[in-house]
Design a protein around this motif. Structure first.
Motif, PDB file in Angstrom:
ATOM      1  N   PRO A 117       0.821  -1.209   0.000  1.00 23.80           N
ATOM      2  CA  PRO A 117       0.000   0.000   0.000  1.00 23.80           C
ATOM      3  C   PRO A 117       0.859   1.265   0.000  1.00 23.80           C
ATOM      4  CG  PRO A 117      -0.753  -1.561   1.671  1.00 23.80           C
ATOM      5  CD  PRO A 117       0.577  -2.051   1.181  1.00 23.80           C
ATOM      6  N   SER A 118       0.369   2.284  -0.655  1.00 22.81           N
ATOM      7  CA  SER A 118       1.106   3.552  -0.691  1.00 22.81           C
ATOM      8  C   SER A 118       1.128   4.236   0.669  1.00 22.81           C
ATOM      9  CB  SER A 118       0.477   4.486  -1.731  1.00 22.81           C
ATOM     10  OG  SER A 118      -0.885   4.752  -1.404  1.00 22.81           O
ATOM     11  N   GLU A 121       5.375   2.065   4.706  1.00 22.83           N
ATOM     12  CA  GLU A 121       6.678   1.501   4.370  1.00 22.83           C
ATOM     13  C   GLU A 121       6.949   0.294   5.253  1.00 22.83           C
ATOM     14  OE1 GLU A 121       8.439   2.433   1.805  1.00 22.83           O
ATOM     15  OE2 GLU A 121       6.952   3.997   1.364  1.00 22.83           O
ATOM     16  N   GLN A 122       5.889  -0.220   5.902  1.00 17.73           N
ATOM     17  CA  GLN A 122       6.057  -1.304   6.868  1.00 17.73           C
ATOM     18  C   GLN A 122       5.220  -2.531   6.503  1.00 17.73           C
ATOM     19  OE1 GLN A 122       5.724  -0.136  10.984  1.00 17.73           O
ATOM     20  NE2 GLN A 122       6.808   1.796  10.652  1.00 17.73           N
ATOM     21  N   LEU A 123       5.273  -2.943   5.238  1.00 15.02           N
ATOM     22  CA  LEU A 123       4.619  -4.176   4.827  1.00 15.02           C
ATOM     23  C   LEU A 123       5.550  -5.342   5.162  1.00 15.02           C
ATOM     24  CD1 LEU A 123       2.356  -5.766   3.419  1.00 15.02           C
ATOM     25  CD2 LEU A 123       3.529  -5.351   1.243  1.00 15.02           C
ATOM     26  N   ASP A 124       5.090  -6.223   6.048  1.00 16.22           N
ATOM     27  CA  ASP A 124       5.904  -7.312   6.573  1.00 16.22           C
ATOM     28  C   ASP A 124       5.442  -8.643   5.996  1.00 16.22           C
ATOM     29  OD1 ASP A 124       7.848  -8.527   8.094  1.00 16.22           O
ATOM     30  OD2 ASP A 124       7.022  -7.907  10.035  1.00 16.22           O
ATOM     31  N   TYR A 155       0.469 -19.897   2.923  1.00 12.21           N
ATOM     32  CA  TYR A 155      -0.083 -18.540   2.978  1.00 12.21           C
ATOM     33  C   TYR A 155       1.031 -17.558   3.319  1.00 12.21           C
ATOM     34  CZ  TYR A 155      -4.381 -15.743   3.034  1.00 12.21           C
ATOM     35  OH  TYR A 155      -5.403 -14.883   2.703  1.00 12.21           O
ATOM     36  N   MET A 156       1.025 -16.409   2.639  1.00  5.81           N
ATOM     37  CA  MET A 156       1.902 -15.294   2.989  1.00  5.81           C
ATOM     38  C   MET A 156       1.001 -14.207   3.553  1.00  5.81           C
ATOM     39  SD  MET A 156       3.853 -12.583   3.135  1.00  5.81           S
ATOM     40  CE  MET A 156       3.161 -11.421   1.945  1.00  5.81           C
ATOM     41  N   ASP A 157       0.950 -14.176   4.876  1.00  2.00           N
ATOM     42  CA  ASP A 157       0.011 -13.300   5.589  1.00  2.00           C
ATOM     43  C   ASP A 157       0.633 -11.910   5.740  1.00  2.00           C
ATOM     44  OD1 ASP A 157      -2.209 -12.497   7.081  1.00  2.00           O
ATOM     45  OD2 ASP A 157      -1.356 -13.226   8.970  1.00  2.00           O
ATOM     46  N   GLY A 158       0.631 -11.137   4.643  1.00  2.00           N
ATOM     47  CA  GLY A 158       1.238  -9.817   4.653  1.00  2.00           C
ATOM     48  C   GLY A 158       0.617  -8.905   5.696  1.00  2.00           C
ATOM     49  N   SER A 159       1.465  -8.206   6.426  1.00  2.00           N
ATOM     50  CA  SER A 159       1.012  -7.396   7.563  1.00  2.00           C
ATOM     51  C   SER A 159       1.498  -5.963   7.425  1.00  2.00           C
ATOM     52  CB  SER A 159       1.561  -7.978   8.872  1.00  2.00           C
ATOM     53  OG  SER A 159       1.205  -9.324   9.023  1.00  2.00           O
ATOM     54  N   VAL A 160       0.563  -5.020   7.420  1.00  2.00           N
ATOM     55  CA  VAL A 160       0.913  -3.601   7.414  1.00  2.00           C
ATOM     56  C   VAL A 160       1.077  -3.192   8.872  1.00  2.00           C
ATOM     57  CG1 VAL A 160       0.217  -1.286   6.692  1.00  2.00           C
ATOM     58  CG2 VAL A 160      -0.343  -3.265   5.259  1.00  2.00           C
ATOM     59  N   ARG A 161       2.318  -3.210   9.340  1.00  2.12           N
ATOM     60  CA  ARG A 161       2.582  -3.103  10.776  1.00  2.12           C
ATOM     61  C   ARG A 161       2.113  -1.783  11.386  1.00  2.12           C
ATOM     62  NH1 ARG A 161       2.952  -8.241  12.261  1.00  2.12           N
ATOM     63  NH2 ARG A 161       4.749  -9.333  11.374  1.00  2.12           N
ATOM     64  N   ASP A 162       2.275  -0.680  10.677  1.00  2.00           N
ATOM     65  CA  ASP A 162       1.892   0.605  11.267  1.00  2.00           C
ATOM     66  C   ASP A 162       0.384   0.839  11.222  1.00  2.00           C
ATOM     67  OD1 ASP A 162       2.246   0.698   8.510  1.00  2.00           O
ATOM     68  OD2 ASP A 162       2.909   2.789   8.476  1.00  2.00           O
TER      69      ASP A 162
END
Length: 279
Positions: A117-118, A121-124, A155-162
């Motif tokens: 996502p734009s 900067e914290q896509l984990d 599964y790749m459970d992408g996480s937007v940490r912030d």
């Protein structure tokens, strides 16, 4: 047996069996009014596909476009903090399974794109063993849980940490941040789900490396626990948690960026591969 969902060369969505020779299109072979893999599992069950294993193949694997194994699950239930190393990285203290949800439109498929996502900067990354429910049930006992499983996948459970804050849902549901695939492998081929090596690779380098024996709450217990508060239905998906080694816990942090190749490989199942693009 490996079952998958895909788009045929003519642009029509379908599902089938993948073999060394190619793909056997079940939607065409069965003649059933079951438009997707979820409905095939609900109506016939995965075992019904076995009678077509010797049928001629319809496509080569490079002729189709992969879809998420179950494109439209009724539920995607995710378990957090289910490996001790991950709990230590995040300072988790609760003993009960941590449950959150994903929505089906947050998923993407094998060889498709993960979208950063734009806003962040914290896509984990988080590699996970995922199970697909094959038989409906409520208040399922741990002893009977295996009879409710259609199969397993990656599964790749992408996480937007912030965007996680003190809960998980907001950080887990950005469009195309959950990679699901390449296929469903039936339990007779995966063997013991609590003895599978699981790795996550970022640009070819191993960043997570664990065995599912290290789960705090095993698969049977998760099914039993979740089915106490919601009925599980064929095609429902349960993510069983990610090992330690996620990017957020590293020094410096290691987040996904445009151009990265992120892969989740699980023993006896296969390797899910996605490329990261920018929103």
């Amino acid at each position: 047996m490996k079952l998958l969902s895909y788009i045929k060369p003519d642009g029509v969505k379908s599902y089938g069996i993948i073999t060394e020779k190619g793909i056997i299109d079940l939607r065409n072979k069965t003649g059933l009014d079951t438009p997707d893999l979820k409905n095939f599992i609900r109506v016939k069950g995965v075992a019904a596909a076995r009678q077509y294993l010797s049928a001629p193949v319809d496509f080569r694997a490079d002729e189709i476009i992969y879809l998420p194994v179950i494109e439209n699950p009724g539920k995607i239930l995710c378990v957090g903090m289910n490996y001790q190393a991950k709990r230590e990285e995040f300072g988790a203290s609760t003993t009960a399974p941590t449950i959150f949800i994903r929505f089906s439109d947050s998923q993407t498929a094998h060889l498709n794109e993960i979208v950063k996502p734009s806003f962040t900067e914290q896509l984990d990354y988080e590699g996970e063993l995922v199970l697909i429910i094959g038989k409906a049930g409520l208040n399922i006992s741990a002893e009977d849980a295996c009879n409710h499983i259609a199969g397993y996948s990656c599964y790749m459970d992408g996480s937007v940490r912030d965007w996680q804050y003190t809960w998980f849902t907001a950080g887990k549901n950005w469009s195309k941040t959950g990679g699901f695939g390449p296929w469903l492998v039936t339990p007779d081929e995966t063997g013991d789900p609590q003895n599978l090596n699981i790795k996550t690779l970022l640009n070819g380098e191993i960043v997570q490396n664990e065995n599912t024996s290290q789960m705090i709450h095993p698969v049977s217990e998760l099914i039993s626990y979740i089915s106490t508060f919601t009925q599980l239905s064929p095609g429902d998906v349960i993510l069983t948690g990610s090992p330690g080694g996620v990017g957020h816990s590293r020094t410096p942090p290691l987040y996904l960026k445009k151009g990265d190749v992120i892969e989740v490989e699980i023993e006896s199942i296969g390797r899910l591969t996605n490329t990261v693009v920018g929103a």
